[in-house]
Design a protein around this motif. Sequence first.
Motif, PDB file in Angstrom:
ATOM      1  N   ALA A  23      13.646  40.299  24.980  1.00 36.29           N
ATOM      2  CA  ALA A  23      14.359  41.577  24.891  1.00 36.29           C
ATOM      3  C   ALA A  23      15.801  41.404  24.418  1.00 36.29           C
ATOM      4  O   ALA A  23      16.442  42.375  24.004  1.00 36.29           O
ATOM      5  N   LEU A  24      16.319  40.180  24.477  1.00 38.80           N
ATOM      6  CA  LEU A  24      17.703  39.930  24.077  1.00 38.80           C
ATOM      7  C   LEU A  24      17.807  39.303  22.694  1.00 38.80           C
ATOM      8  O   LEU A  24      18.896  38.893  22.280  1.00 38.80           O
ATOM      9  N   ALA A  25      16.699  39.267  21.981  1.00 38.85           N
ATOM     10  CA  ALA A  25      16.680  38.559  20.699  1.00 38.85           C
ATOM     11  C   ALA A  25      17.708  39.085  19.709  1.00 38.85           C
ATOM     12  O   ALA A  25      18.310  38.322  18.954  1.00 38.85           O
ATOM     13  N   GLY A  26      17.924  40.393  19.703  1.00 34.12           N
ATOM     14  CA  GLY A  26      18.860  40.965  18.736  1.00 34.12           C
ATOM     15  C   GLY A  26      20.183  41.394  19.329  1.00 34.12           C
ATOM     16  O   GLY A  26      20.980  42.061  18.649  1.00 34.12           O
ATOM     17  N   ALA A  27      20.455  41.017  20.578  1.00 41.30           N
ATOM     18  CA  ALA A  27      21.655  41.501  21.268  1.00 41.30           C
ATOM     19  C   ALA A  27      22.894  40.718  20.865  1.00 41.30           C
ATOM     20  O   ALA A  27      22.838  39.507  20.624  1.00 41.30           O
ATOM     21  N   ARG A  28      24.022  41.442  20.797  1.00 34.57           N
ATOM     22  CA  ARG A  28      25.318  40.797  20.637  1.00 34.57           C
ATOM     23  C   ARG A  28      25.843  40.401  22.017  1.00 34.57           C
ATOM     24  O   ARG A  28      25.778  41.183  22.969  1.00 34.57           O
ATOM     25  N   TRP A  29      26.384  39.193  22.119  1.00 35.12           N
ATOM     26  CA  TRP A  29      26.918  38.694  23.384  1.00 35.12           C
ATOM     27  C   TRP A  29      28.438  38.829  23.363  1.00 35.12           C
ATOM     28  O   TRP A  29      29.108  38.265  22.493  1.00 35.12           O
ATOM     29  N   PHE A  30      28.964  39.579  24.315  1.00 36.17           N
ATOM     30  CA  PHE A  30      30.397  39.806  24.384  1.00 36.17           C
ATOM     31  C   PHE A  30      31.064  38.704  25.205  1.00 36.17           C
ATOM     32  O   PHE A  30      30.482  38.200  26.175  1.00 36.17           O
ATOM     33  N   PRO A  31      32.285  38.303  24.846  1.00 32.45           N
ATOM     34  CA  PRO A  31      32.968  37.269  25.630  1.00 32.45           C
ATOM     35  C   PRO A  31      33.149  37.723  27.070  1.00 32.45           C
ATOM     36  O   PRO A  31      33.346  38.919  27.340  1.00 32.45           O
ATOM     37  N   VAL A  32      33.066  36.775  27.990  1.00 29.01           N
ATOM     38  CA  VAL A  32      33.143  37.091  29.417  1.00 29.01           C
ATOM     39  C   VAL A  32      34.546  37.582  29.772  1.00 29.01           C
ATOM     40  O   VAL A  32      35.554  36.968  29.393  1.00 29.01           O
ATOM     41  N   ILE A  33      34.601  38.698  30.493  1.00 27.22           N
ATOM     42  CA  ILE A  33      35.874  39.273  30.920  1.00 27.22           C
ATOM     43  C   ILE A  33      36.014  39.144  32.434  1.00 27.22           C
ATOM     44  O   ILE A  33      35.103  38.680  33.118  1.00 27.22           O
ATOM     45  N   THR A  34      37.153  39.588  32.945  1.00 26.95           N
ATOM     46  CA  THR A  34      37.390  39.535  34.384  1.00 26.95           C
ATOM     47  C   THR A  34      37.021  40.862  35.036  1.00 26.95           C
ATOM     48  O   THR A  34      37.079  41.927  34.429  1.00 26.95           O
ATOM     49  N   ASP A  35      36.678  40.762  36.324  1.00 30.62           N
ATOM     50  CA  ASP A  35      36.276  41.964  37.043  1.00 30.62           C
ATOM     51  C   ASP A  35      37.410  42.972  37.184  1.00 30.62           C
ATOM     52  O   ASP A  35      37.177  44.178  37.234  1.00 30.62           O
ATOM     53  N   GLY A  36      38.658  42.498  37.213  1.00 31.55           N
ATOM     54  CA  GLY A  36      39.773  43.431  37.336  1.00 31.55           C
ATOM     55  C   GLY A  36      39.890  44.366  36.151  1.00 31.55           C
ATOM     56  O   GLY A  36      40.140  45.575  36.312  1.00 31.55           O
ATOM     57  N   PHE A  37      39.739  43.829  34.965  1.00 30.81           N
ATOM     58  CA  PHE A  37      39.763  44.642  33.748  1.00 30.81           C
ATOM     59  C   PHE A  37      38.612  45.639  33.776  1.00 30.81           C
ATOM     60  O   PHE A  37      38.791  46.848  33.543  1.00 30.81           O
ATOM     61  N   ALA A  38      37.410  45.162  34.085  1.00 29.79           N
ATOM     62  CA  ALA A  38      36.235  46.032  34.124  1.00 29.79           C
ATOM     63  C   ALA A  38      36.353  47.097  35.203  1.00 29.79           C
ATOM     64  O   ALA A  38      35.938  48.252  35.015  1.00 29.79           O
ATOM     65  N   SER A  39      36.927  46.743  36.339  1.00 30.08           N
ATOM     66  CA  SER A  39      37.052  47.691  37.443  1.00 30.08           C
ATOM     67  C   SER A  39      37.923  48.877  37.051  1.00 30.08           C
ATOM     68  O   SER A  39      37.604  50.033  37.371  1.00 30.08           O
ATOM     69  N   ASN A  40      39.038  48.610  36.365  1.00 33.80           N
ATOM     70  CA  ASN A  40      39.883  49.721  35.929  1.00 33.80           C
ATOM     71  C   ASN A  40      39.136  50.666  35.004  1.00 33.80           C
ATOM     72  O   ASN A  40      39.215  51.892  35.129  1.00 33.80           O
ATOM     73  N   VAL A  41      38.395  50.087  34.048  1.00 34.22           N
ATOM     74  CA  VAL A  41      37.653  50.917  33.099  1.00 34.22           C
ATOM     75  C   VAL A  41      36.583  51.722  33.822  1.00 34.22           C
ATOM     76  O   VAL A  41      36.400  52.920  33.569  1.00 34.22           O
ATOM     77  N   GLY A  42      35.863  51.092  34.745  1.00 32.93           N
ATOM     78  CA  GLY A  42      34.825  51.792  35.483  1.00 32.93           C
ATOM     79  C   GLY A  42      35.369  52.922  36.338  1.00 32.93           C
ATOM     80  O   GLY A  42      34.691  53.937  36.554  1.00 32.93           O
ATOM     81  N   ALA A  43      36.604  52.768  36.825  1.00 35.76           N
ATOM     82  CA  ALA A  43      37.218  53.802  37.658  1.00 35.76           C
ATOM     83  C   ALA A  43      37.885  54.892  36.838  1.00 35.76           C
ATOM     84  O   ALA A  43      38.388  55.868  37.395  1.00 35.76           O
ATOM     85  N   GLY A  44      37.905  54.740  35.520  1.00 34.54           N
ATOM     86  CA  GLY A  44      38.534  55.734  34.665  1.00 34.54           C
ATOM     87  C   GLY A  44      40.026  55.539  34.492  1.00 34.54           C
ATOM     88  O   GLY A  44      40.707  56.426  33.956  1.00 34.54           O
ATOM     89  N   ALA A  45      40.560  54.399  34.922  1.00 31.29           N
ATOM     90  CA  ALA A  45      41.998  54.116  34.797  1.00 31.29           C
ATOM     91  C   ALA A  45      42.234  53.359  33.497  1.00 31.29           C
ATOM     92  O   ALA A  45      42.443  52.150  33.486  1.00 31.29           O
ATOM     93  N   THR A  46      42.200  54.087  32.395  1.00 32.88           N
ATOM     94  CA  THR A  46      42.222  53.459  31.075  1.00 32.88           C
ATOM     95  C   THR A  46      43.486  53.747  30.278  1.00 32.88           C
ATOM     96  O   THR A  46      43.557  53.431  29.094  1.00 32.88           O
ATOM     97  N   ASP A  47      44.480  54.351  30.923  1.00 31.98           N
ATOM     98  CA  ASP A  47      45.740  54.592  30.220  1.00 31.98           C
ATOM     99  C   ASP A  47      46.888  54.500  31.224  1.00 31.98           C
ATOM    100  O   ASP A  47      46.657  54.396  32.443  1.00 31.98           O
ATOM    101  N   PRO A  48      48.147  54.531  30.754  1.00 32.21           N
ATOM    102  CA  PRO A  48      49.281  54.293  31.655  1.00 32.21           C
ATOM    103  C   PRO A  48      49.533  55.365  32.699  1.00 32.21           C
ATOM    104  O   PRO A  48      50.421  55.202  33.534  1.00 32.21           O
ATOM    105  N   THR A  49      48.768  56.457  32.673  1.00 32.09           N
ATOM    106  CA  THR A  49      49.005  57.542  33.633  1.00 32.09           C
ATOM    107  C   THR A  49      48.185  57.398  34.910  1.00 32.09           C
ATOM    108  O   THR A  49      48.406  58.148  35.865  1.00 32.09           O
ATOM    109  N   VAL A  50      47.227  56.473  34.934  1.00 30.15           N
ATOM    110  CA  VAL A  50      46.308  56.361  36.072  1.00 30.15           C
ATOM    111  C   VAL A  50      46.447  54.983  36.716  1.00 30.15           C
ATOM    112  O   VAL A  50      46.233  53.958  36.059  1.00 30.15           O
TER     113      VAL A  50
END
Length: 493
Positions: free
Chosen positions: A240-267
């Motif tokens: 199932a992953l034969a055609g998938a692009r693999w993204f470089p591994v990121i940190t959970d802190g960066f992902a957590s902000n995005v998941g919480a909707g804190a994606t700009d300097p106002t949040v």
Amino acid sequence: MTRPVDDVALAEALDPLVLAVDIGSTASRGGVYDAAGRPVTGLRHKVPHAFTVSPAGASVIDPDQVVAEVEQILDAVTADRALGTRLAGVAMDTFAASLIAVDADGRPLTPCLTYADSRCAGEVATLRAELDERAVQQRTGTRIHTSYHAPRLRWLARTEPRTFAAAAGWWSLGEYVYRRLIGVNAAGTSTAAWTGLLDRRTGDLDADLLAAVGVRAEQFSPVHDLADTVDPTRTPRWPALAGARWFPVITDGFASNVGAGATDPTVLAAATATSGALRVLLAGPAEPLPFGMWNYRVDGDRTLLGGALNDVGRAISWAQSTLRLDRDPGATLAADPSSATPLVLPYLTGERAPGWAADAHAVITGVTAATDAAALYRGTVEGIALTYARVATELGPAAPEVGQVVASGRVSNDQPAWLQVLADVLERPVTHVTLKRSTLRGTALLALGVLAPDVPRAPRATGDTYEPVASRAAYYAERRARFDEAYGAVVRR
């Protein structure tokens, strides 16, 4: 308040699909998300784990164990033959600041040292004496602390000189997993930044700091921005992953902000998991950078400003198991504050922001014969909230656009009443982001930003907004002053 992000059946999911993996402090998790950022029904798996700790300050995990966990996740979520080749990307985040020494064949010479491993506290003091820590922080965005690589590398050179000399590479946990799965050596920009060795302005490894600890730039993996996907040198064993692009591994802190909707300097995002943080995503380097904060480069034009707490969920779990409360913790937290509540400095595994006292220990004061388990529990939670407030105070001047605070994570979902305490201490409203697995979803959203930038995303799920109670301001101001006084007397001597 917004409704939860509903799961979507595979047959109704919007392409492209992304498989996201989150390697956290208590488990590895994985799941499939559609182009709208919705989890796909039934395509999710979790494998619990725990760090191995010791009274001496060790906090490690076996990297091969984690590889096996990720393989188990990929087996489980790709087992549905109806997936076909719809998976267009694989994205992974891990807990930050991990370190593994590897040999020339990429095999581990050490366990994975986690962010909470504090055995290099002596090397922190030595490096602070040798280097200009303020200059180091202005270049790398990080203090000299046990959470980062420089003192750990010095410690390994002193305590395990043969291992240090034999190390061909110094990898994060995510890099090790990728090498085992797809044969690639690559670090995401945020992963490299959390080592404490990356220049926050240029994106290059800091030559002066590398020289100070006796390592070479070529011992570290190439650094990739998020859109700079990597090509497997080894064919993944999952069709199932034969055609998938693999993204470089990121940190959970960066992902957590995005998941919480804190994606700009106002949040401003308050992460409330095993560890915790206050973080705000900026368009460039923080200027000025407060001395108690970090500022990580997360991609070519963005940085994350904030401060982290080692002990949030960890401290609450400790209090619950040790005190054996005989009543609902929520009722204890929802009650009006009391001057009889003990004052707690909640440093079970040392302090990160804002004071960076790696050898700090928990302190409890104000206990009397009338103090019961509920009061000690309340004091622990107040101590956590006061630590967030100390971070917020120092962060404020560098993030003047912040107008909203959002809180996400296991602690807020399990004990939402604690957010009233946090709002009262911060003296500003706190909105509860109720979405479970927000970090995992954030990782998927970052990949979807590259694969499907024009597809509208499902909104984040939010619950109550907790307004500060004005009549409690004087109580928490007095408690903050006592906290600072105790901190100065016991921690920073």
